[in-house]
Design a protein around this motif. Structure first.
Motif, PDB file in Angstrom:
ATOM      1  N   ALA A 126       0.819  -1.213   0.000  1.00  0.00           N
ATOM      2  CA  ALA A 126       0.000   0.000   0.000  1.00  0.00           C
ATOM      3  C   ALA A 126       0.852   1.262   0.000  1.00  0.00           C
ATOM      4  O   ALA A 126       0.321   2.368   0.117  1.00  0.00           O
ATOM      5  N   HIS A 127       2.169   1.085  -0.143  1.00  0.00           N
ATOM      6  CA  HIS A 127       3.086   2.212  -0.067  1.00  0.00           C
ATOM      7  C   HIS A 127       4.144   2.114  -1.166  1.00  0.00           C
ATOM      8  O   HIS A 127       4.420   1.033  -1.675  1.00  0.00           O
ATOM      9  N   LEU A 128       4.732   3.256  -1.484  1.00  0.00           N
ATOM     10  CA  LEU A 128       5.902   3.285  -2.348  1.00  0.00           C
ATOM     11  C   LEU A 128       7.096   3.762  -1.525  1.00  0.00           C
ATOM     12  O   LEU A 128       6.959   4.652  -0.688  1.00  0.00           O
ATOM     13  N   PRO A 129       8.257   3.176  -1.764  1.00  0.00           N
ATOM     14  CA  PRO A 129       9.443   3.632  -1.036  1.00  0.00           C
ATOM     15  C   PRO A 129       9.855   5.037  -1.474  1.00  0.00           C
ATOM     16  O   PRO A 129       9.751   5.384  -2.649  1.00  0.00           O
ATOM     17  N   LEU A 130      10.315   5.826  -0.503  1.00  0.00           N
ATOM     18  CA  LEU A 130      10.936   7.112  -0.802  1.00  0.00           C
ATOM     19  C   LEU A 130      12.425   6.865  -0.934  1.00  0.00           C
ATOM     20  O   LEU A 130      13.075   6.415   0.016  1.00  0.00           O
TER      21      LEU A 130
ATOM     22  N   ILE B 259       5.781   6.133   1.418  1.00  0.00           N
ATOM     23  CA  ILE B 259       4.695   7.060   1.139  1.00  0.00           C
ATOM     24  C   ILE B 259       3.468   6.262   0.727  1.00  0.00           C
ATOM     25  O   ILE B 259       3.551   5.371  -0.122  1.00  0.00           O
ATOM     26  N   ARG B 260       2.329   6.588   1.335  1.00  0.00           N
ATOM     27  CA  ARG B 260       1.098   5.906   0.963  1.00  0.00           C
ATOM     28  C   ARG B 260       0.797   6.114  -0.525  1.00  0.00           C
ATOM     29  O   ARG B 260       0.954   7.231  -1.042  1.00  0.00           O
ATOM     30  N   ARG B 261       0.386   5.051  -1.191  1.00  0.00           N
ATOM     31  CA  ARG B 261       0.042   5.178  -2.612  1.00  0.00           C
ATOM     32  C   ARG B 261      -1.049   6.230  -2.813  1.00  0.00           C
ATOM     33  O   ARG B 261      -1.064   6.934  -3.834  1.00  0.00           O
ATOM     34  N   SER B 262      -1.933   6.356  -1.839  1.00  0.00           N
ATOM     35  CA  SER B 262      -3.007   7.345  -1.964  1.00  0.00           C
ATOM     36  C   SER B 262      -2.489   8.775  -1.890  1.00  0.00           C
ATOM     37  O   SER B 262      -3.188   9.715  -2.285  1.00  0.00           O
ATOM     38  N   ASP B 263      -1.263   8.966  -1.413  1.00  0.00           N
ATOM     39  CA  ASP B 263      -0.674  10.303  -1.319  1.00  0.00           C
ATOM     40  C   ASP B 263       0.277  10.614  -2.473  1.00  0.00           C
ATOM     41  O   ASP B 263       0.687  11.767  -2.642  1.00  0.00           O
TER      42      ASP B 263
ATOM     43  N   ALA C  99       8.648   3.421  -7.110  1.00  0.00           N
ATOM     44  CA  ALA C  99       9.243   4.259  -6.073  1.00  0.00           C
ATOM     45  C   ALA C  99       8.960   5.733  -6.323  1.00  0.00           C
ATOM     46  O   ALA C  99       8.619   6.143  -7.446  1.00  0.00           O
ATOM     47  N   VAL C 100       9.115   6.513  -5.263  1.00  0.00           N
ATOM     48  CA  VAL C 100       9.170   7.974  -5.353  1.00  0.00           C
ATOM     49  C   VAL C 100      10.616   8.341  -5.035  1.00  0.00           C
ATOM     50  O   VAL C 100      11.111   8.090  -3.941  1.00  0.00           O
TER      51      VAL C 100
END
Length: 283
Positions: free
Chosen positions: A16-20, A30-34, A51-52
């Motif tokens: 549910a998240h992408l790595p910063l 970081i939440r995928r929704s953000d 990733a971000v």
């Protein structure tokens, strides 16, 4: 007896998240929704399905700090980042690593970057062999940005810009409980907690240094900074009960359980999963 705080400290779904990412390493979640909200700043972030990444053109601490500052201010104005503190936290993996950037403390949850804190178990030693020590617990002010009105350890606080573990411990002991420095310096280390959990503000990735401080009989904590509204001296059984009922913050619950485990006031088998949260400080 079960303790929901243990599961809460490990409730994280990386899907549910992408790595910063900075350079080639992950420094947050970081939440995928953000993630969509960050697409407005292509000069700051390179965003993919994996990733971000902070744009490599920002290749110094100063450059990253300057690039992230207007992003954080805009997200705060929109209500995506809440609880503004006017404190700077570093992006880094270990407490004494060189910072890769400085960000507003409130933004650390949005970006899921690692933070560091000290929690102090204040206690009064047992009088007799086989008796459990009593513990001082505090109630957080209803004006606190996080967990308002919840029960807490005697003192606790985040480790901010340019302050080490020992200085933070002394500072928080005085501000939250009126404990003078000469007494606070008698605190002894417990274990180190590692929390990775989804929370309403984003992701809590935090390393907590747990300390125990024996206090004289007759000493009564007195808050100095308005962050605690009351203190109580409780039996080990009372502390177990408030933790089990979810009346204490997750962080404080885990720090208290660490103390009670080491004192033999609670059994490891009653705290399934808690040992996985305690790791060496440099991990």
């Amino acid at each position: 007896m079960s303790f929901a705080c243990i599961a809460a400290a490990r409730r994280f779904d990386d899907r549910a998240h992408l790595p910063l990412v900075i350079g080639s390493q992950r420094f947050g979640w970081i939440r995928r929704s953000d993630v969509e909200s960050l697409c407005r700043w292509p000069d700051v972030f390179e965003i993919s399905s994996l990733a971000v990444r902070i744009h490599p053109r920002h290749d110094t601490c100063e450059a990253r700090t300057a690039a992230l500052a207007p992003v954080i201010e805009a997200l705060a104005a929109e209500g995506r980042i809440t609880g503004w503190r006017n404190e700077h936290y570093a992006i880094r993996q270990r407490l004494y690593d060189a910072p890769l950037a400085w960000i507003e403390r409130a933004a650390s949850r949005f970006f899921g970057t690692r933070t560091f804190a000290v929690h102090v178990n204040g206690y009064v030693p047992a009088r007799f062999v086989g008796e459990a020590p009593k513990m001082w617990i505090a109630r957080r002010s209803v004006l606190k940005a996080t967990d308002p009105g919840c029960l807490d350890n005697l003192s606790a606080g985040g480790i901010g810009n340019g302050i080490g573990v020992g200085d933070t411990l002394v500072k928080e002991c005085w501000e939250e409980a009126g404990i003078p420095a000469h007494l606070a310096n008698e605190a002894r280390p417990g274990r180190t907690l590692h929390i990775l959990a989804e929370i309403p503000e984003g992701v809590q990735s935090e390393q907590i240094f747990v300390y125990d401080l024996a206090l004289p009989r007759g000493f009564v904590p007195e808050n100095q900074d308005g962050e605690a509204s009351a203190h109580w001296l409780c039996t080990a059984g009372d502390v177990r009960d408030v933790i089990a009922r979810g009346k204490m913050t997750v962080d404080a619950s885990l720090a208290s359980l660490d103390f009670l485990l080491r004192e033999g006031a609670i059994r490891v088998k009653d705290c399934a999963g808690i040992e996985a949260l305690f790791k060496p400080a440099d991990e």
